[in-house]
Design a protein around this motif. Structure first.
Motif, PDB file in Angstrom:
ATOM      1  N   PHE A  23       0.244  -1.015   0.015  1.00 61.32           N
ATOM      2  CA  PHE A  23      -0.336   0.192  -0.201  1.00 61.32           C
ATOM      3  C   PHE A  23       0.883   1.523   0.224  1.00 61.32           C
ATOM      4  N   THR A  24       2.257   1.373   0.690  1.00 61.04           N
ATOM      5  CA  THR A  24       3.004   2.292   1.105  1.00 61.04           C
ATOM      6  C   THR A  24       3.382   2.740  -0.621  1.00 61.04           C
ATOM      7  N   LEU A  25       4.543   1.608  -0.835  1.00 63.10           N
ATOM      8  CA  LEU A  25       5.440   1.329  -1.582  1.00 63.10           C
ATOM      9  C   LEU A  25       5.222   2.901  -2.884  1.00 63.10           C
ATOM     10  N   PRO A  26       4.235   2.128  -3.950  1.00 66.63           N
ATOM     11  CA  PRO A  26       4.338   3.117  -4.340  1.00 66.63           C
ATOM     12  C   PRO A  26       3.957   4.673  -4.525  1.00 66.63           C
ATOM     13  N   SER A  27       3.985   5.254  -3.078  1.00 66.91           N
ATOM     14  CA  SER A  27       3.907   6.771  -2.030  1.00 66.91           C
ATOM     15  C   SER A  27       5.724   7.054  -2.144  1.00 66.91           C
ATOM     16  N   LEU A  28       6.063   6.190  -1.595  1.00 69.19           N
ATOM     17  CA  LEU A  28       8.134   6.123  -1.659  1.00 69.19           C
ATOM     18  C   LEU A  28       8.211   6.275  -2.953  1.00 69.19           C
ATOM     19  N   ILE A  29       8.177   4.661  -3.267  1.00 73.04           N
ATOM     20  CA  ILE A  29       8.906   5.107  -5.337  1.00 73.04           C
ATOM     21  C   ILE A  29       8.540   6.864  -5.925  1.00 73.04           C
ATOM     22  N   ALA A  30       7.797   6.772  -5.622  1.00 73.47           N
ATOM     23  CA  ALA A  30       7.203   8.452  -6.399  1.00 73.47           C
ATOM     24  C   ALA A  30       7.969   9.784  -5.414  1.00 73.47           C
ATOM     25  N   ALA A  31       7.797   9.291  -4.340  1.00 67.27           N
ATOM     26  CA  ALA A  31       8.534  10.513  -3.599  1.00 67.27           C
ATOM     27  C   ALA A  31      10.001  10.419  -3.754  1.00 67.27           C
ATOM     28  N   PRO A  39      13.810  17.980  -8.307  1.00 70.21           N
ATOM     29  CA  PRO A  39      14.093  18.641  -7.047  1.00 70.21           C
ATOM     30  C   PRO A  39      13.372  19.870  -6.885  1.00 70.21           C
ATOM     31  N   ARG A  40      13.460  21.070  -7.806  1.00 73.07           N
ATOM     32  CA  ARG A  40      12.817  22.293  -7.523  1.00 73.07           C
ATOM     33  C   ARG A  40      11.273  22.239  -7.320  1.00 73.07           C
ATOM     34  N   PHE A  41      11.049  21.512  -7.589  1.00 69.35           N
ATOM     35  CA  PHE A  41       9.108  21.077  -6.911  1.00 69.35           C
ATOM     36  C   PHE A  41       9.745  20.447  -5.939  1.00 69.35           C
ATOM     37  N   ALA A  42      10.285  20.191  -5.647  1.00 74.80           N
ATOM     38  CA  ALA A  42       9.978  18.590  -4.219  1.00 74.80           C
ATOM     39  C   ALA A  42      10.910  19.629  -3.077  1.00 74.80           C
ATOM     40  N   ILE A 103      11.434   8.315  11.285  1.00 74.53           N
ATOM     41  CA  ILE A 103      12.257   8.170  10.002  1.00 74.53           C
ATOM     42  C   ILE A 103      11.749   8.803   8.670  1.00 74.53           C
ATOM     43  N   LEU A 104      10.884   8.898   8.267  1.00 77.23           N
ATOM     44  CA  LEU A 104      10.428   9.795   7.113  1.00 77.23           C
ATOM     45  C   LEU A 104      10.514  11.120   7.300  1.00 77.23           C
ATOM     46  N   PRO A 105       9.816  11.081   8.547  1.00 77.48           N
ATOM     47  CA  PRO A 105       9.982  12.654   8.763  1.00 77.48           C
ATOM     48  C   PRO A 105      11.627  13.393   8.812  1.00 77.48           C
ATOM     49  N   ALA A 106      11.869  12.584   9.356  1.00 73.28           N
ATOM     50  CA  ALA A 106      13.619  12.541   9.340  1.00 73.28           C
ATOM     51  C   ALA A 106      13.892  13.363   8.229  1.00 73.28           C
ATOM     52  N   THR A 107      13.809  12.683   7.092  1.00 71.32           N
ATOM     53  CA  THR A 107      14.136  11.786   5.799  1.00 71.32           C
ATOM     54  C   THR A 107      13.871  13.321   4.806  1.00 71.32           C
ATOM     55  N   ALA A 108      12.780  13.809   4.879  1.00 70.86           N
ATOM     56  CA  ALA A 108      12.172  15.204   4.752  1.00 70.86           C
ATOM     57  C   ALA A 108      13.288  16.010   4.851  1.00 70.86           C
ATOM     58  N   LEU A 109      13.069  16.937   6.417  1.00 74.07           N
ATOM     59  CA  LEU A 109      13.725  17.919   7.209  1.00 74.07           C
ATOM     60  C   LEU A 109      15.290  17.215   6.879  1.00 74.07           C
ATOM     61  N   THR A 111      16.997  16.506   3.554  1.00 79.76           N
ATOM     62  CA  THR A 111      16.569  16.735   2.626  1.00 79.76           C
ATOM     63  C   THR A 111      16.328  18.253   1.988  1.00 79.76           C
ATOM     64  N   LEU A 112      15.875  18.547   3.317  1.00 80.79           N
ATOM     65  CA  LEU A 112      15.154  19.685   2.534  1.00 80.79           C
ATOM     66  C   LEU A 112      13.570  19.862   1.185  1.00 80.79           C
ATOM     67  N   THR A 113      13.078  18.424   1.574  1.00 83.23           N
ATOM     68  CA  THR A 113      12.219  17.609   0.688  1.00 83.23           C
ATOM     69  C   THR A 113      10.794  17.837   1.139  1.00 83.23           C
ATOM     70  N   TRP A 114       9.366  18.296   1.099  1.00 87.31           N
ATOM     71  CA  TRP A 114       8.093  17.981   1.621  1.00 87.31           C
ATOM     72  C   TRP A 114       7.916  16.439   1.110  1.00 87.31           C
ATOM     73  N   VAL A 115       8.802  15.369   0.039  1.00 82.65           N
ATOM     74  CA  VAL A 115       7.806  14.954  -0.727  1.00 82.65           C
ATOM     75  C   VAL A 115       7.901  13.259   0.377  1.00 82.65           C
ATOM     76  N   TYR A 116       8.345  13.478   1.644  1.00 79.27           N
ATOM     77  CA  TYR A 116       8.904  12.070   2.494  1.00 79.27           C
ATOM     78  C   TYR A 116       7.731  11.876   3.141  1.00 79.27           C
ATOM     79  N   PHE A 117       7.037  13.584   3.240  1.00 78.56           N
ATOM     80  CA  PHE A 117       5.732  13.237   4.315  1.00 78.56           C
ATOM     81  C   PHE A 117       4.498  12.832   3.706  1.00 78.56           C
ATOM     82  N   VAL A 118       4.407  12.224   2.116  1.00 79.61           N
ATOM     83  CA  VAL A 118       3.447  12.011   1.314  1.00 79.61           C
ATOM     84  C   VAL A 118       3.416  10.093   2.283  1.00 79.61           C
ATOM     85  N   PRO A 119       4.301   9.934   1.788  1.00 79.12           N
ATOM     86  CA  PRO A 119       4.921   8.557   2.203  1.00 79.12           C
ATOM     87  C   PRO A 119       4.631   7.891   4.158  1.00 79.12           C
ATOM     88  N   ALA A 120       4.607   8.760   4.821  1.00 81.06           N
ATOM     89  CA  ALA A 120       4.173   8.839   5.320  1.00 81.06           C
ATOM     90  C   ALA A 120       2.647   8.733   6.342  1.00 81.06           C
TER      91      ALA A 120
END
Length: 169
Positions: A23-31, A39-42, A103-109, A111-120
């Motif tokens: 269920f989660t993997l597609p959103s992580l791959i997309a992120a 990268p500018r969008f993320a 872990i996923l929010p840490a990854t977002a912070l 990498t300074l990207t918002w995309v890892y909040f989505v798979p979380a």
């Protein structure tokens, strides 16, 4: 260690993990792809780079919770026991919880990207959708011990007492 692959009380060590991961993997791959190819969008705004230090703290806490939970699960499951202390005394699903809230929010912070909040978010929703079946099996296997445990420890949010609504979901 071989004992972890043996079923106990009609359950294997993976539980509902396969469904939750699928269920989660597609959103992580997309992120990951969005971060790599757009990268500018993320990117989060550059002026908030000070939050990276919060990312290190979240990552450390998440890895501690995750590592403790994995060790406890491997040890307890192989003995056919319901693990209710340590990481499992903080939250009923500490492996998922550590990834979702740390872990996923840490990854977002970091990498300074918002995309890892989505798979979380997807991981949280996936757990809430699929984990009930596993909890039913645990309750059948361990009875009142499991019911008491579920009444005092929340499914996903560390240190939160569950509400009655969650218990019967």
């Amino acid at each position: 260690m071989i004992n972890i692959f043996k079923k106990h009380h009609g359950m294997n060590i993976i539980g509902q993990g396969g469904k939750i991961i699928l269920f989660t993997l597609p959103s992580l791959i997309a992120a990951i792809l969005i971060q790599l190819y757009f990268p500018r969008f993320a990117a989060l705004p550059e002026n908030i780079s000070f939050i990276q230090s919060v990312g290190y703290l979240l990552l450390l806490l998440g890895l501690i919770l995750w590592g403790t939970a994995v060790i406890q699960l491997l040890t307890g499951f192989s003995k056919g026991k319901l693990v209710t202390s340590g990481a499992y005394g903080v939250v009923r699903n500490p492996i998922y919880s550590s990834v979702t809230f740390f872990i996923l929010p840490a990854t977002a912070l970091l990498t300074l990207t918002w995309v890892y909040f989505v798979p979380a978010i997807f991981l949280y929703v996936g757990v809430m959708i699929f984990i009930g079946k596993e909890e039913e099996r645990l309750t059948r296997a361990f009875g009142k011990e499991c019911e008491d445990y579920m009444a005092r420890v929340d499914r996903m949010i560390p240190f939160k007492r569950p509400s009655l609504k969650v218990l019967h979901a």
